[in-house]
Design a protein around this motif. Structure first.
Motif, PDB file in Angstrom:
ATOM      1  N   ASP A  81     -18.497 134.628 -62.416  1.00 34.66           N
ATOM      2  CA  ASP A  81     -19.863 134.857 -61.961  1.00 34.66           C
ATOM      3  C   ASP A  81     -20.350 133.673 -61.127  1.00 34.66           C
ATOM      4  O   ASP A  81     -19.909 132.530 -61.317  1.00 34.66           O
ATOM      5  N   VAL A  82     -21.274 133.950 -60.230  1.00 34.40           N
ATOM      6  CA  VAL A  82     -21.854 132.901 -59.390  1.00 34.40           C
ATOM      7  C   VAL A  82     -23.318 132.731 -59.769  1.00 34.40           C
ATOM      8  O   VAL A  82     -24.060 133.711 -59.883  1.00 34.40           O
ATOM      9  N   VAL A  83     -23.700 131.477 -59.949  1.00 33.78           N
ATOM     10  CA  VAL A  83     -25.064 131.143 -60.353  1.00 33.78           C
ATOM     11  C   VAL A  83     -25.672 130.207 -59.313  1.00 33.78           C
ATOM     12  O   VAL A  83     -25.031 129.241 -58.885  1.00 33.78           O
ATOM     13  N   LEU A  84     -26.894 130.511 -58.900  1.00 33.86           N
ATOM     14  CA  LEU A  84     -27.628 129.644 -57.991  1.00 33.86           C
ATOM     15  C   LEU A  84     -28.409 128.633 -58.818  1.00 33.86           C
ATOM     16  O   LEU A  84     -29.236 129.005 -59.654  1.00 33.86           O
ATOM     17  N   ALA A  85     -28.151 127.358 -58.604  1.00 36.54           N
ATOM     18  CA  ALA A  85     -28.799 126.311 -59.390  1.00 36.54           C
ATOM     19  C   ALA A  85     -29.221 125.175 -58.473  1.00 36.54           C
ATOM     20  O   ALA A  85     -28.564 124.897 -57.465  1.00 36.54           O
ATOM     21  N   PRO A  86     -30.327 124.504 -58.808  1.00 37.92           N
ATOM     22  CA  PRO A  86     -30.841 123.442 -57.937  1.00 37.92           C
ATOM     23  C   PRO A  86     -29.976 122.194 -57.969  1.00 37.92           C
ATOM     24  O   PRO A  86     -29.320 121.888 -58.967  1.00 37.92           O
ATOM     25  N   ASN A  87     -29.981 121.486 -56.858  1.00 35.12           N
ATOM     26  CA  ASN A  87     -29.289 120.204 -56.757  1.00 35.12           C
ATOM     27  C   ASN A  87     -30.174 119.242 -55.981  1.00 35.12           C
ATOM     28  O   ASN A  87     -30.490 119.503 -54.823  1.00 35.12           O
ATOM     29  N   PRO A  88     -30.655 118.150 -56.616  1.00 38.11           N
ATOM     30  CA  PRO A  88     -30.329 117.691 -57.980  1.00 38.11           C
ATOM     31  C   PRO A  88     -31.111 118.446 -59.038  1.00 38.11           C
ATOM     32  O   PRO A  88     -32.132 119.058 -58.743  1.00 38.11           O
ATOM     33  N   SER A  89     -30.606 118.389 -60.274  1.00 35.71           N
ATOM     34  CA  SER A  89     -31.299 119.068 -61.364  1.00 35.71           C
ATOM     35  C   SER A  89     -30.903 118.408 -62.669  1.00 35.71           C
ATOM     36  O   SER A  89     -30.015 117.549 -62.731  1.00 35.71           O
ATOM     37  N   TYR A  90     -31.563 118.850 -63.732  1.00 36.81           N
ATOM     38  CA  TYR A  90     -31.175 118.422 -65.066  1.00 36.81           C
ATOM     39  C   TYR A  90     -29.797 119.012 -65.354  1.00 36.81           C
ATOM     40  O   TYR A  90     -29.532 120.177 -65.025  1.00 36.81           O
ATOM     41  N   PRO A  91     -28.873 118.250 -65.943  1.00 37.10           N
ATOM     42  CA  PRO A  91     -27.465 118.682 -66.032  1.00 37.10           C
ATOM     43  C   PRO A  91     -27.225 120.051 -66.653  1.00 37.10           C
ATOM     44  O   PRO A  91     -26.345 120.790 -66.207  1.00 37.10           O
ATOM     45  N   ILE A  92     -27.998 120.446 -67.683  1.00 42.56           N
ATOM     46  CA  ILE A  92     -27.713 121.715 -68.352  1.00 42.56           C
ATOM     47  C   ILE A  92     -27.945 122.900 -67.429  1.00 42.56           C
ATOM     48  O   ILE A  92     -27.380 123.981 -67.646  1.00 42.56           O
ATOM     49  N   HIS A  93     -28.738 122.730 -66.362  1.00 40.73           N
ATOM     50  CA  HIS A  93     -28.981 123.830 -65.429  1.00 40.73           C
ATOM     51  C   HIS A  93     -27.689 124.291 -64.764  1.00 40.73           C
ATOM     52  O   HIS A  93     -27.575 125.446 -64.356  1.00 40.73           O
ATOM     53  N   THR A  94     -26.747 123.381 -64.630  1.00 35.97           N
ATOM     54  CA  THR A  94     -25.449 123.748 -64.066  1.00 35.97           C
ATOM     55  C   THR A  94     -24.355 123.821 -65.131  1.00 35.97           C
ATOM     56  O   THR A  94     -23.611 124.797 -65.202  1.00 35.97           O
ATOM     57  N   PHE A  95     -24.294 122.820 -66.002  1.00 36.86           N
ATOM     58  CA  PHE A  95     -23.145 122.742 -66.903  1.00 36.86           C
ATOM     59  C   PHE A  95     -23.169 123.792 -67.998  1.00 36.86           C
ATOM     60  O   PHE A  95     -22.123 124.162 -68.526  1.00 36.86           O
ATOM     61  N   GLY A  96     -24.350 124.307 -68.358  1.00 37.63           N
ATOM     62  CA  GLY A  96     -24.368 125.417 -69.301  1.00 37.63           C
ATOM     63  C   GLY A  96     -23.590 126.603 -68.767  1.00 37.63           C
ATOM     64  O   GLY A  96     -22.849 127.262 -69.497  1.00 37.63           O
TER      65      GLY A  96
END
Length: 300
Positions: A81-96
């Motif tokens: 799956d592909v997820v759109l996440a902000p960069n920079p962001s709090y780590p769990i927004h991507t690593f979860g």
């Protein structure tokens, strides 16, 4: 990591001690949260945002918003799956989502026209098409904020492209200059596509207590509740009771903390100004020295 250095309200600590003395309070709790706490969170949304929330189907208690985000990622993400996440962001927004097997496509944090242009490009040129959009305003670490019109565009975009929207509102009460932070759930129809995470960590200086909430779309709440039922038995019951006291009790501590953070912000910005760096005052509490210094050097 925003780690408050202020103590929680005294009545919250007293409630924790009171309930912890009860022999019946030390067994397994409820993974979705005790009913009184889910009702208290629903009432908070009604008072603060004017949003009607069903505490039975639209609220789940999490062990901090971080755990909630990770549990939701596990519930709704499949490898590839592909997820759109902000960069920079709090780590769990991507690593979860990375831990759950997803691929991350970064989008900017700055909530301007370029943000929506980047979303359009992502939907047009990403295979498979993204299924989730993650955002967090006030932003950690950039301190950017948004208005309700921004969320209206996001909800319309999500419905058009069949996206789930995950909003991280951990800094909901640490706003400055008399401009309260909006919730995406204030947008009519937002609960069709969105879930929002809040936390008591910053609002009541209860970071180590690990107490947060997911509120919104019933399908996402149900999926996260199912995953949590396998992973945990919920937070310690006395902590949940104390969280009820925080949400239902006197709120003067929130304003006092907000004023203190406001003062700290002004001292920091004024100090940079004396050093020759013209720094715009952040409109919310969370901002890191790294981005400030980087931006300051560009302005020198």
């Amino acid at each position: 990591m925003g780690n408050p250095d202020l103590p929680p309200p005294e009545h919250v600590i007293e409630k924790l001690v009171e309930v912890a003395r009860k022999p019946s309070a030390h067994g397994y709790s409820q993974s979705k949260g005790i009913p009184g706490l889910r009702k208290a969170q629903a009432n908070y949304y009604g008072r603060r945002f004017g949003v009607d929330v069903d505490p039975e189907t639209e609220v789940v208690v999490t062990m901090g918003s971080k755990e909630g985000l990770a549990s939701l990622a596990t519930a709704i993400t499949a490898p590839g799956d592909v997820v759109l996440a902000p960069n920079p962001s709090y780590p769990i927004h991507t690593f979860g989502f990375i831990i759950a097997g997803a691929t991350i496509r970064a989008v900017p944090t700055t909530p301007d026209e370029a943000y929506f242009e980047s979303l359009e490009r992502a939907m047009a040129f990403t295979v498979p098409a993204p299924s989730v959009l993650v955002m967090g305003y006030p932003s950690n670490p950039t301190a950017e904020v948004v208005d309700l019109a921004f969320y209206e565009r996001v909800v319309a975009f999500a419905k058009k492209h069949k996206l789930w929207v995950i909003s991280d509102l951990a800094y909901s009460e640490l706003y400055f200059d008399g401009k309260p932070t909006p919730s995406i759930l204030q947008v009519p129809g937002a609960k069709d596509v969105a879930i929002e995470f809040t936390s008591l960590s910053k609002t009541y200086s209860m970071a180590g207590w690990r107490m947060g909430f997911g509120v919104g779309n019933k399908t996402l709440i149900a999926a996260m509740t199912r995953v949590k039922s396998y992973l945990d038995y919920g937070a310690f019951t006395p902590i949940q009771a104390a969280a009820c006291a925080a949400l239902n009790g006197p709120q003067d501590i929130v304003e006092r903390n907000r004023q203190l953070y406001h003062k700290r912000r002004d001292v920091l910005v004024e100090s940079f100004g004396r050093a020759g760096w013209d720094i715009p005052s952040p409109p919310c509490e969370h901002v890191r020295l790294g981005p400030i210094a980087t931006r300051a050097r560009a302005l020198r």
